[in-house]
Write an enzyme that holds these catalytic residues in place. Structure first.
Site, short mmCIF file in Angstrom:
data_model
loop_
_atom_site.label_atom_id
_atom_site.label_comp_id
_atom_site.label_asym_id
_atom_site.label_seq_id
_atom_site.Cartn_x
_atom_site.Cartn_y
_atom_site.Cartn_z
N HIS A 259 0.85 -1.20 0.00
CA HIS A 259 0.00 0.00 0.00
C HIS A 259 0.88 1.24 0.00
O HIS A 259 1.93 1.24 0.63
CB HIS A 259 -0.91 0.01 1.23
CG HIS A 259 -2.08 0.91 1.06
ND1 HIS A 259 -2.01 2.26 1.32
CD2 HIS A 259 -3.35 0.66 0.63
CE1 HIS A 259 -3.20 2.79 1.06
NE2 HIS A 259 -4.02 1.86 0.64
N ASP A 309 -8.11 -5.07 -0.37
CA ASP A 309 -8.60 -5.93 -1.44
C ASP A 309 -8.36 -7.41 -1.18
O ASP A 309 -9.01 -8.26 -1.79
CB ASP A 309 -7.93 -5.55 -2.77
CG ASP A 309 -8.45 -4.23 -3.28
OD1 ASP A 309 -9.67 -4.07 -3.32
OD2 ASP A 309 -7.64 -3.35 -3.60
#
Ligand code: COA
Length: 372
Positions: A259, A309
């Site tokens: 991320h 996700d």
């Protein structure tokens, strides 16, 4: 000029009262409320109200808000025809982007620049996107469309329109939590795209069309579908290690990991991981087991942690949602954050216009066409 900002890494471009992310501690809050508190205690509608008004609603405010959503769920017949005429093989995200763009033609207040008109457009989009999505899915498989059910709240109505049966309460609660988790996330790529469009004083529909096109990419919202594809390819717990190591050896990215902002685990992944564990224990199967095995390998090999996700993939699959709908469902929720962010942009706007560091040739001499 600052030339070290490829990908706008760590560049602050605006102020916002919406989402606070601490990437080092792995925390996330909306308008000051921790994401785990919101997920445990609030419905999606309450969270949307919070993002759009800055405070949680009273009972009356929530009832009115739900009624407004309810009244706006139907979509124009021309839009249903457009969905019917679209090639069956077109992706749901592409169709959603086109439908949202087309919806602007039916808003007689499109050019009204008041905040009230923009809020009304936001409610329309929030209410209609689930209908667009469920209609397009059912039309794709030659099934009758299921009209919105005025007795059902947002999450239950979505599952009902998609699956043509009143959803189980526990599935509805889980899906509602998923919507809360995905509602907003600072200046992620799609939100930034929406704010850039809004900063030109273009309309709400144009901003959301930009956002949907941006969310689609596999480095952003498209990662959740890719995660499920990977888990399906892995198939068994025994295959997991060799599959992941092989991918890493080939320098492939493992979707659902890493991320830009979180340097530790994404707090949304922690919540979704617990939900995935619970669903597997209720239903059986090995999706959660394979997922945790991938998580352990990625931590050991690359020190990379899962993002939102990753566990969303197993959770949605255990809710019987097909993987090609994962990213569109991200949009069903994130429309709340996109609208909150563009409303904030309109209120205190300045055109967003960064610069590029020119590295091309300089001072070239023009050669006429006939001489080249
Ligand atoms: N799998 C394998 N390696 C990864 C990785 C992943 N998912 N994510 C990052 N890395 C590695 C990169 O290869 C790079 O290694 P290198 O320095 O040896 O070249 C390093 O980590 C930094 O990657 P970079 O792309 O610069 O980080 P970023 O901040 O730009 O990327 C993401 C953030 C999300 C785009 C990236 O982590 C990614 O591609 N993840 C997979 C897609 C995904 O899950 N997206 C959803 C985000 S919510």
């Amino acid at each position: 000029m600052n030339t070290n900002s490829k990908g706008l890494d760590d560049i602050v471009v605006t102020s916002s009262e919406l989402t606070l992310i601490d990437g080092f501690r792995g925390t996330l809050s909306y308008c000051g409320y921790d994401i785990s508190d919101l997920t445990s205690n609030c419905s999606f509608e309450e969270v949307v109200f919070l993002l759009w008004h800055g405070s949680l609603p009273s009972i009356n405010e929530l009832d009115n808000f739900k009624a407004q959503i309810n009244q706006n769920r139907n979509i124009p017949p021309q839009l249903i025809s457009l969905i019917r005429q679209s090639p069956k093989e077109s992706s749901t995200m592409d169709l959603l982007r086109t439908c949202v763009s087309y919806l602007s033609s039916f808003d007689s207040n499109l050019l009204d620049t008041s905040l009230e008109a923009k809020m009304n457009a936001s409610i329309k989009l929030l209410a209609k996107i689930p209908t667009i999505l469920c209609y397009s899915e059912r039309i794709r498989y030659n099934q009758e469309v299921i009209e919105p059910n005025p007795d059902l709240d947002f999450a239950a109505n979505f599952l009902y329109m998609l699956q043509d049966k009143l959803p189980d309460d526990s599935f509805t609660r889980v899906f509602d939590k998923c919507l809360v988790i995905h509602a907003d996330h600072g200046l992620n790529a799609s939100t930034f795209a929406a704010r850039v469009t809004a900063s030109t004083l273009s309309d709400v529909y144009s901003a959301i069309t930009s956002a949907i096109g941006t969310l689609k990419g596999p480095l952003h919202g498209g990662a959740n579908e890719a995660v499920m594809k990977m888990i399906n390819e892995i198939k068994t717990l025994e295959n997991t290690q060799s599959y992941i190591l092989d991918k890493l050896k080939k320098k492939d990215r493992i979707m659902g990991f890493g991320h830009r902002v979180y340097k530790t685990i994404d707090p949304r992944a922690v919540i979704l991981s617990n939900i995935s564990k619970q669903l597997q224990s209720d239903q059986g199967g090995i999706l959660y087991d394979i997922s945790t095995e991938i998580e352990n390998i990625m931590k050991r090999e690359k020190n990379l942690r899962p993002n939102v996700d990753f566990y969303a993939a197993s959770v949605y699959t255990m809710l019987n949602i097909p993987s090609h709908l994962f990213t569109p469902i991200f949009a069903v929720s994130r429309i709340s954050g996109w609208c909150a962010q563009i409303l904030e942009q309109y209120v205190d706007n300045r055109l967003i216009r960064p610069r590029a560091n020119y590295v091309g040739p300089k001072s070239r001499t023009y050669i006429p066409l006939k001489d080249r």
